[in-house]
Design an enzyme around this catalytic site. Structure first.
Site, PDB file in Angstrom:
ATOM      1  N   ASP A 150     -65.859  -9.178  26.030  1.00 34.02           N
ATOM      2  CA  ASP A 150     -64.552  -9.692  26.401  1.00 34.02           C
ATOM      3  C   ASP A 150     -64.731 -10.410  27.749  1.00 34.02           C
ATOM      4  O   ASP A 150     -65.743 -10.223  28.432  1.00 34.02           O
ATOM      5  CB  ASP A 150     -63.562  -8.528  26.532  1.00 34.02           C
ATOM      6  N   ASP A 205     -62.241  -4.082  27.817  1.00 27.31           N
ATOM      7  CA  ASP A 205     -61.515  -3.192  28.710  1.00 27.31           C
ATOM      8  C   ASP A 205     -60.017  -3.147  28.456  1.00 27.31           C
ATOM      9  O   ASP A 205     -59.335  -2.272  28.970  1.00 27.31           O
ATOM     10  CB  ASP A 205     -61.746  -3.590  30.175  1.00 27.31           C
ATOM     11  N   ASP A 221     -58.338  -4.830  23.125  1.00 27.09           N
ATOM     12  CA  ASP A 221     -59.709  -4.636  22.666  1.00 27.09           C
ATOM     13  C   ASP A 221     -59.883  -3.350  21.861  1.00 27.09           C
ATOM     14  O   ASP A 221     -60.975  -3.092  21.354  1.00 27.09           O
ATOM     15  CB  ASP A 221     -60.677  -4.600  23.860  1.00 27.09           C
TER      16      ASP A 221
END
Length: 812
Positions: A512, A709, A713
């Protein structure tokens, strides 16, 4: 109506109390006599769990050996309705401590016993921490059934309690130490008596003297057989009761064969005696198990430190601020809004905010960072942190049971609740190995009985003794436990057992962006002068305007201004006005300034000098201007983590494909990908689109590791083959991840990858060594090249090599 309980009867089961017995349990402040250690243990457990009312309310004695059902009553006190076992409407789960773990063979036996129990959906015992994770169906099973099933194979299980668990580990270590001492003493004394027989030439040792030495050796061997060897006999008996062939079976057979063969030779006066081999074998095997026990303790040490980190009490300031007197109260009783005093050296009982004081906090247990961190009034502090310097007064934000450390402990309860494929393979091989070994020993005995009867017995004993299935079973769990301990001390919590194995063979590493590869907050990246005023002076003016703002862009300006060297004290802004979504206006040193977007500043500074979009490249601009003049443009963006480039480069060097998936704008995503050298990047991805991307990779045979995080996600973290959540990220993301980076540093992913590579290499080395040793030593023993005592040396050395090799992973 209560039963009439006779003083001469056992207070628990009603059977007669033997004359002179000393088994007592204090129940309701009255010492009560028990008939045996079993009833004493059961009654003490009932008292310890707070169920003494059982004895006051019962109308009959507890069941005993004369009854059809041998279920101790304390096992029936646990119910599926207990909150500690609840999981959902259809199933329950629990983490239990298990007493009596002797080696890796015990793990296989207990798991096998529980998987046979109706209703048990999963059972996994962590050999390092000696904790058993069980999940079962509410409709088919009760907690008492599980505890009883464990009891049937010779072990005791109970709901995990850190204090009791620690006390039991100390007791087990002392018991093993005493057994090792007795075995060593017996071995040395027996060696003194058998040495003359080895050294004497034919006919020089008188028969009567030889017989006396044999009888003396028998007496000296008895303590080792009857006391020191009991763990092996108990383990073998438990295996046979469960209709399985555990790894203690060949060990026990080897000891008994050597001992009883020697007893027969002693009584008849014919044949060889192997008292020295038996005592040496017991001593060496106990040495091996002692080292294994110490290795497991060391491997579990980080987890144990966390379990004991939360304080049991706190100093409550009930009358604050008028009255600063403190009262010691249980930490579990703290409520939101309570004010507590934390003195230097004490642990913070719950997540709190500092309302008075400044101090350095030791967060090493929570983040793996050894350096203390300064915290001042108004800042939040996590429960479990250690106050290192000055006293603090804090207001509780969350109850102790919901503190940061408590949440971490809940994740730890999940840790070690399963086994990777390589460990399952080793267990299966070891189980079949025992059966094959016993059959082979019988065949070897039969052959030597035909070829040379005098050698049949010692050769068969050597075959049983030299084999080392324990080394095969220890190869994987010891290495994984050592690696997990090493990572936890560096701020990486391994939640699922397959992490190291899966990460090592991962083909794609998916990141990410925001909060993972980047810091998740804007920083000042560039300052462009648009007028005659210096850049540093412009930054000081902007900082004065932003001094009272909590906006992320304002914090970036303030952080940049604080880093300016040799600047005079910052001026204060007057007549400050904020226009929502546009910017700030105020007077600094008598001059009116505007700070904000281009349109807002243009109303004061006039038309812009050029295209305000030039050179921004996905960054956020802030303009500073005054009456009729444009002064500067600040370009801010979410900065890359300092270690991001090194982490990405490492995975590239390892031949893995690195992918960037982000919900942020496409331009920003591509900019970060270009800066890090990531070839595949997708921006503006919704949570389900991230998951679809990963699933498409998996459909082509890829093994995907995901690092994220945010809340968005959580789905993709669950869907990836192995996943990492930043410790500073959302709790939901952490709950769905296989690994939590407590330090919130991306470099921890790199540390984990390197540790995974080392772990797999050491596991292969251990498995290779254990296999090579057995393929070499067993045929040598079968051919008569190894006598029983030398076989014992080889067996103990094999386990020691595996353990020592695995412990190399504990080095940071």
């Amino acid at each position: 109506m209560n039963a009439v309980l006779q003083p001469s009867a056992c207070f628990h089961c009603g059977l007669p109390v033997p004359v002179g017995s000393s088994w007592l349990v204090t129940i309701d402040d009255v010492p009560r006599a028990m008939c045996c250690p079993g009833c004493e243990a059961v009654a003490q457990t009932i008292v310890d769990i707070g169920q003494s009312a059982y004895y006051r309310d019962r109308d009959e004695y507890a069941v005993n050996a004369a009854d059809a059902t041998l279920v101790p009553p304390e096992l029936r006190l646990y119910s599926n309705d207990d909150a500690q076992f609840a999981r959902d409407a259809s199933s329950c789960e629990a983490t239990l401590s298990v007493e009596g773990i002797r080696c890796a063979a015990c793990v296989w036996l207990i798991e096998r016993q529980l998987t046979r129990l109706p209703g048990v959906q999963a059972a996994s015992l962590n050999v390092a921490t000696e904790r058993l994770y069980v999940r079962w169906s509410r409709a088919e099973c009760e907690p008492g059934d599980i505890l009883q099933a464990v009891r049937q194979v010779g072990y005791t299980a109970y709901p995990y309690d850190a204090v009791r668990h620690g006390e039991r580990l100390q007791k087990a270590s002392k018991t093993l130490g005493r057994q090792l001492f007795v075995a060593g003493l017996s071995m040395m004394q027996v060696m003194m008596y058998v040495a003359p027989a080895y050294l004497a030439e034919d006919g020089t040792l008188d028969d009567n003297m030889a017989s006396l030495m044999r009888w003396a050796s028998l007496l000296l061997t008895l303590p080792a057989i009857c006391y020191s060897a009991m763990p092996f006999f108990q383990g073998a008996w438990a295996s046979l009761r469960a209709r399985t062939l555990g790894m203690d079976v060949p060990v026990a057979l080897g000891i008994l064969a050597a001992f009883f063969g020697s007893v027969v030779a002693t009584f008849t006066g014919r044949g060889e005696v192997y008292y020295d081999s038996a005592t040496m074998f017991i001593f060496l095997l106990l040495c091996s198990r002692y080292f294994e026990l110490q290795a497991r303790r060391k491997a579990a040490s980080a987890l144990e430190r966390l379990q004991h980190a939360l304080p049991a009490s706190a100093s409550l300031m009930a009358g604050f601020p008028d009255d600063r007197a403190t009262t010691l109260v249980p930490a579990g009783s703290l409520a939101v809004g309570d004010v507590i005093l934390v003195k230097p050296g004490e642990a913070i009982a719950a997540d709190s905010v500092i309302i008075e004081g400044t101090s350095a906090l030791d967060l090493s247990l929570l983040t793996g960072e050894s350096a203390a961190q300064r915290r001042k009034t108004g800042e939040r502090v996590p429960g479990g942190a250690i106050n290192a310097s000055a006293a603090l007064i804090l207001r509780v934000l969350k109850p102790a049971r919901e503190s940061t450390l408590s949440d971490l402990l809940k994740l730890i309860e999940r840790a070690g609740s399963g086994k990777p494929q390589i460990a399952q393979w080793a267990d299966k091989v070891a189980a079949w190995f025992v059966l094959g070994l016993l059959l082979f020993a019988i065949a070897v005995f039969a052959f030597w009985s035909w070829h040379d009867p005098s050698q049949a017995w010692p050769v068969a004993i050597a075959v049983l003794v030299v084999s080392c299935p324990c080394a095969l079973s220890l190869a994987t769990p010891t290495a994984l436990a050592a690696a997990t301990d090493s990572l936890l001390r560096r701020g990486v919590l391994i939640v699922q057992p397959h992490v190291l194995e899966t990460l090592h063979r991962a083909t794609h590493i998916v990141f990410d962006k925001t909060g993972t590869l980047t810091l998740g907050r804007p920083v000042l990246r560039q300052t462009e002068g648009l007028g005659s005023m210096g850049e540093d002076a412009c930054l000081q003016v902007a900082a004065a305007l932003e001094a009272g703002s909590a906006h992320p862009l304002a914090q970036a300006i303030l952080a940049a201004a604080e880093g300016l060297p040799g600047q005079p004290p910052r001026a204060h802004a007057e007549q400050l006005q904020e226009v929502q979504g546009q910017g700030l206006e105020g007077i600094v040193d008598g001059v009116r300034y505007r700070l904000g977007n281009a349109a807002f500043v243009a109303a004061l500074a006039g038309p812009p000098l050029g295209d305000t979009a030039v050179g921004m490249q996905g960054m956020t601009p802030l303009y500073l201007g005054t009456q009729g003049r444009w002064l500067t443009r600040f370009l801010l963006s979410d900065a890359l983590r300092p270690e991001a480039a090194d982490v990405v480069a490492y995975f590239h060097r390892r031949g893995k494909q690195v992918v960037l998936l982000s919900g942020d704008q496409e331009a920003l995503t591509q900019s970060v990908a270009t800066e890090l050298g990531i070839n595949t990047a997708c921006g503006e991805c919704l949570p389900d689109e991230k998951l679809d991307f990963v699933q498409q990779l998996q459909a082509t045979g890829a093994v995907v590791a995901m690092v994220g995080d945010g809340i968005n996600d959580a789905a993709v973290l669950s869907g990836a083959d192995v996943s990492f959540a930043m410790g500073s990220g959302a709790a939901l993301a952490q709950a769905h991840a296989d690994t939590v980076l407590l330090s919130s540093q991306l470099v921890s992913v790199l540390d984990t990858a390197k540790t995974a590579a080392r772990s797999m290499r050491i596991i292969r080395e251990n498995l290779g060594w254990a296999t090579l040793y057995n393929l070499t030593a067993i045929p040598a023993a079968a051919l008569g090249f190894l006598n029983p005592w030398l076989s014992g040396v080889g067996m103990a050395a094999s386990s020691a090599v595996v353990i020592a090799n695995a412990l190399r992973l504990r080095k940071v």
